[in-house]
Design a protein around this motif. Sequence first.
Motif, PDB file in Angstrom:
ATOM      1  N   ARG A 120       0.834  -1.202   0.000  1.00 22.32           N
ATOM      2  CA  ARG A 120       0.000   0.000   0.000  1.00 22.32           C
ATOM      3  C   ARG A 120       0.868   1.250   0.000  1.00 22.32           C
ATOM      4  NH1 ARG A 120      -2.985  -1.113   4.381  1.00 22.32           N
ATOM      5  NH2 ARG A 120      -4.437  -2.314   3.107  1.00 22.32           N
ATOM      6  N   GLN A 121       1.922   1.251   0.831  1.00 21.71           N
ATOM      7  CA  GLN A 121       2.809   2.412   0.870  1.00 21.71           C
ATOM      8  C   GLN A 121       3.509   2.618  -0.470  1.00 21.71           C
ATOM      9  OE1 GLN A 121       6.624   2.267   2.964  1.00 21.71           O
ATOM     10  NE2 GLN A 121       6.134   4.222   3.960  1.00 21.71           N
ATOM     11  N   PHE A 122       3.927   1.523  -1.096  1.00 18.99           N
ATOM     12  CA  PHE A 122       4.611   1.610  -2.382  1.00 18.99           C
ATOM     13  C   PHE A 122       3.712   2.299  -3.410  1.00 18.99           C
ATOM     14  CE2 PHE A 122       6.088   0.074  -6.484  1.00 18.99           C
ATOM     15  CZ  PHE A 122       7.471   0.103  -6.351  1.00 18.99           C
ATOM     16  N   ALA A 123       2.463   1.851  -3.497  1.00 19.09           N
ATOM     17  CA  ALA A 123       1.538   2.435  -4.468  1.00 19.09           C
ATOM     18  C   ALA A 123       1.243   3.901  -4.148  1.00 19.09           C
ATOM     19  CB  ALA A 123       0.247   1.624  -4.497  1.00 19.09           C
ATOM     20  N   GLN A 124       1.098   4.221  -2.860  1.00 14.49           N
ATOM     21  CA  GLN A 124       0.839   5.603  -2.472  1.00 14.49           C
ATOM     22  C   GLN A 124       2.024   6.503  -2.806  1.00 14.49           C
ATOM     23  OE1 GLN A 124      -0.062   4.801   1.645  1.00 14.49           O
ATOM     24  NE2 GLN A 124      -2.266   4.898   1.310  1.00 14.49           N
ATOM     25  N   LEU A 125       3.240   5.999  -2.593  1.00 13.12           N
ATOM     26  CA  LEU A 125       4.425   6.794  -2.891  1.00 13.12           C
ATOM     27  C   LEU A 125       4.629   6.969  -4.389  1.00 13.12           C
ATOM     28  CD1 LEU A 125       6.948   5.466  -0.204  1.00 13.12           C
ATOM     29  CD2 LEU A 125       5.878   7.723  -0.296  1.00 13.12           C
ATOM     30  N   LEU A 126       4.253   5.968  -5.177  1.00 18.19           N
ATOM     31  CA  LEU A 126       4.295   6.143  -6.627  1.00 18.19           C
ATOM     32  C   LEU A 126       3.439   7.339  -7.030  1.00 18.19           C
ATOM     33  CD1 LEU A 126       3.965   2.565  -8.202  1.00 18.19           C
ATOM     34  CD2 LEU A 126       5.916   4.116  -8.378  1.00 18.19           C
ATOM     35  N   ARG A 127       2.265   7.398  -6.475  1.00 20.56           N
ATOM     36  CA  ARG A 127       1.336   8.482  -6.808  1.00 20.56           C
ATOM     37  C   ARG A 127       1.875   9.829  -6.349  1.00 20.56           C
ATOM     38  NH1 ARG A 127      -4.423   8.583  -3.871  1.00 20.56           N
ATOM     39  NH2 ARG A 127      -3.000   8.767  -2.112  1.00 20.56           N
ATOM     40  N   SER A 128       2.286   9.913  -5.099  1.00 19.99           N
ATOM     41  CA  SER A 128       2.703  11.206  -4.555  1.00 19.99           C
ATOM     42  C   SER A 128       4.026  11.690  -5.141  1.00 19.99           C
ATOM     43  CB  SER A 128       2.814  11.123  -3.030  1.00 19.99           C
ATOM     44  OG  SER A 128       3.802  10.169  -2.640  1.00 19.99           O
ATOM     45  N   HIS A 213      12.959   9.722  -1.316  1.00 19.32           N
ATOM     46  CA  HIS A 213      12.453  10.909  -1.995  1.00 19.32           C
ATOM     47  C   HIS A 213      11.407  11.621  -1.154  1.00 19.32           C
ATOM     48  CE1 HIS A 213      10.037  13.207  -4.928  1.00 19.32           C
ATOM     49  NE2 HIS A 213      11.180  13.350  -5.566  1.00 19.32           N
ATOM     50  N   ALA A 214      10.624  10.835  -0.427  1.00 17.86           N
ATOM     51  CA  ALA A 214       9.562  11.414   0.406  1.00 17.86           C
ATOM     52  C   ALA A 214      10.057  11.836   1.782  1.00 17.86           C
ATOM     53  CB  ALA A 214       8.424  10.404   0.558  1.00 17.86           C
ATOM     54  N   GLY A 215      11.356  11.608   2.050  1.00 18.03           N
ATOM     55  CA  GLY A 215      11.902  11.974   3.352  1.00 18.03           C
ATOM     56  C   GLY A 215      11.507  11.039   4.465  1.00 18.03           C
ATOM     57  N   LEU A 216      11.137   9.810   4.099  1.00 19.70           N
ATOM     58  CA  LEU A 216      10.696   8.845   5.112  1.00 19.70           C
ATOM     59  C   LEU A 216      11.821   7.953   5.601  1.00 19.70           C
ATOM     60  CD1 LEU A 216       7.325   7.707   3.499  1.00 19.70           C
ATOM     61  CD2 LEU A 216       7.699   9.453   5.249  1.00 19.70           C
ATOM     62  N   GLU A 218      16.458   7.338   5.351  1.00 19.02           N
ATOM     63  CA  GLU A 218      17.766   7.725   4.823  1.00 19.02           C
ATOM     64  C   GLU A 218      18.188   6.672   3.811  1.00 19.02           C
ATOM     65  OE1 GLU A 218      19.402  10.460   5.360  1.00 19.02           O
ATOM     66  OE2 GLU A 218      17.884  11.225   6.728  1.00 19.02           O
ATOM     67  N   ALA A 219      17.611   6.764   2.644  1.00 18.71           N
ATOM     68  CA  ALA A 219      17.880   5.742   1.627  1.00 18.71           C
ATOM     69  C   ALA A 219      18.604   6.374   0.454  1.00 18.71           C
ATOM     70  CB  ALA A 219      16.551   5.114   1.169  1.00 18.71           C
ATOM     71  N   VAL A 220      17.927   6.592  -0.608  1.00 21.03           N
ATOM     72  CA  VAL A 220      18.507   7.183  -1.805  1.00 21.03           C
ATOM     73  C   VAL A 220      18.217   8.669  -1.809  1.00 21.03           C
ATOM     74  CG1 VAL A 220      18.437   7.175  -4.327  1.00 21.03           C
ATOM     75  CG2 VAL A 220      18.211   5.035  -3.059  1.00 21.03           C
ATOM     76  N   PRO A 221      19.177   9.526  -2.109  1.00 22.00           N
ATOM     77  CA  PRO A 221      18.921  10.960  -2.135  1.00 22.00           C
ATOM     78  C   PRO A 221      17.735  11.302  -3.022  1.00 22.00           C
ATOM     79  CG  PRO A 221      21.259  10.506  -2.430  1.00 22.00           C
ATOM     80  CD  PRO A 221      20.558   9.187  -2.483  1.00 22.00           C
ATOM     81  N   ALA A 222      16.986  12.337  -2.625  1.00 22.93           N
ATOM     82  CA  ALA A 222      15.796  12.723  -3.358  1.00 22.93           C
ATOM     83  C   ALA A 222      16.112  13.048  -4.805  1.00 22.93           C
ATOM     84  CB  ALA A 222      15.124  13.915  -2.686  1.00 22.93           C
ATOM     85  N   ALA A 223      17.312  13.545  -5.065  1.00 21.33           N
ATOM     86  CA  ALA A 223      17.685  13.924  -6.422  1.00 21.33           C
ATOM     87  C   ALA A 223      17.725  12.729  -7.361  1.00 21.33           C
ATOM     88  CB  ALA A 223      19.047  14.611  -6.426  1.00 21.33           C
ATOM     89  N   ALA A 224      17.756  11.520  -6.788  1.00 25.36           N
ATOM     90  CA  ALA A 224      17.831  10.336  -7.631  1.00 25.36           C
ATOM     91  C   ALA A 224      16.535  10.086  -8.378  1.00 25.36           C
ATOM     92  CB  ALA A 224      18.163   9.105  -6.785  1.00 25.36           C
ATOM     93  N   LEU A 225      15.445  10.679  -7.903  1.00 24.07           N
ATOM     94  CA  LEU A 225      14.160  10.512  -8.558  1.00 24.07           C
ATOM     95  C   LEU A 225      13.668  11.849  -9.053  1.00 24.07           C
ATOM     96  CD1 LEU A 225      12.249   8.106  -6.149  1.00 24.07           C
ATOM     97  CD2 LEU A 225      13.327   7.548  -8.311  1.00 24.07           C
ATOM     98  N   THR A 226      13.231  11.882 -10.264  1.00 24.25           N
ATOM     99  CA  THR A 226      12.655  13.100 -10.825  1.00 24.25           C
ATOM    100  C   THR A 226      11.405  12.726 -11.580  1.00 24.25           C
ATOM    101  OG1 THR A 226      13.982  12.868 -12.829  1.00 24.25           O
ATOM    102  CG2 THR A 226      14.875  14.267 -11.082  1.00 24.25           C
TER     103      THR A 226
END
Length: 268
Positions: A120-128, A213-216, A218-226
């Motif tokens: 559920r979180q994965f799908a929600q994060l895809l959307r957001s 990317h969502a700040g949830l 300390e994984a991959v820097p947000a810049a890695a996703l655009t």
Amino acid sequence: MHKLISELTRLYLFDEQQQYVDADGGAQPLTPAVLARHLSGEHTVAVQLVQELGHGGLARALVLEFGGKGGGEAHWSALCTIANAVQHELDLPAPAVSISGTAFQLWLSLATPVPVAQARQFAQLLRSTFLPASTDILAVAPPAFVEQVALPPCLQPSGKWAAFIHPSMGAAFVDEPGLDMAPPPAAQLGFLESLRSINPAQFAQALAQLQGHAGLAEAVPAAALTAPSPAVTPASQPGLLLQDATLEDIVRWLHARNIEPTFRHRLP
């Protein structure tokens, strides 16, 4: 029909204890016989995509739905945005695309079931992450979209058929995302045979990227996703969803997979 059932099971169903919801809301075993009647249009059922276990559950198919009254082109564009992001930004296998009779659906297959909360979180994060808030037009709000669905191909109460489609064909269904006649089983099989499930390492990495990317986390820097560009993807790149394609593109793709095209969408 046996081969189609095998492919649907390989991609989206549990090996054991797969269930559907009956008319009274109870859970019943989804046997091959029940699934065959469902796929042939004899008796459509709502397939449970969550396997209940104790206080939680497991999921191995994520279905995101894009639709609702009007806005067909915008719904299709949003699906393309998410689907291309799944492949380009998260480096995951190509998802399947279907029309439900009322909406477009995007199908992600997991090789190994994950806790439903993670799905559920994965799908929600895809959307957001990839759809701006102002254009977030998922038809079904979380968490319902990961729990039960009429598995394509099937006959809907409206009289329209739900079916898997080639991604480049979506623009043809923006006004009416359904078929007037049952889709050929061989074509449905052809759309599924080349698909691959997301393996556990791929899912974990993609979820970490989305969380970062969502700040949830300390994984991959947000810049890695655009957010991907809305530009149409060239037809020469395999496996990508197109917002537009010529009839020749579609026929060429089908012939390459030994599928004889049958166009059954009634034109006004």
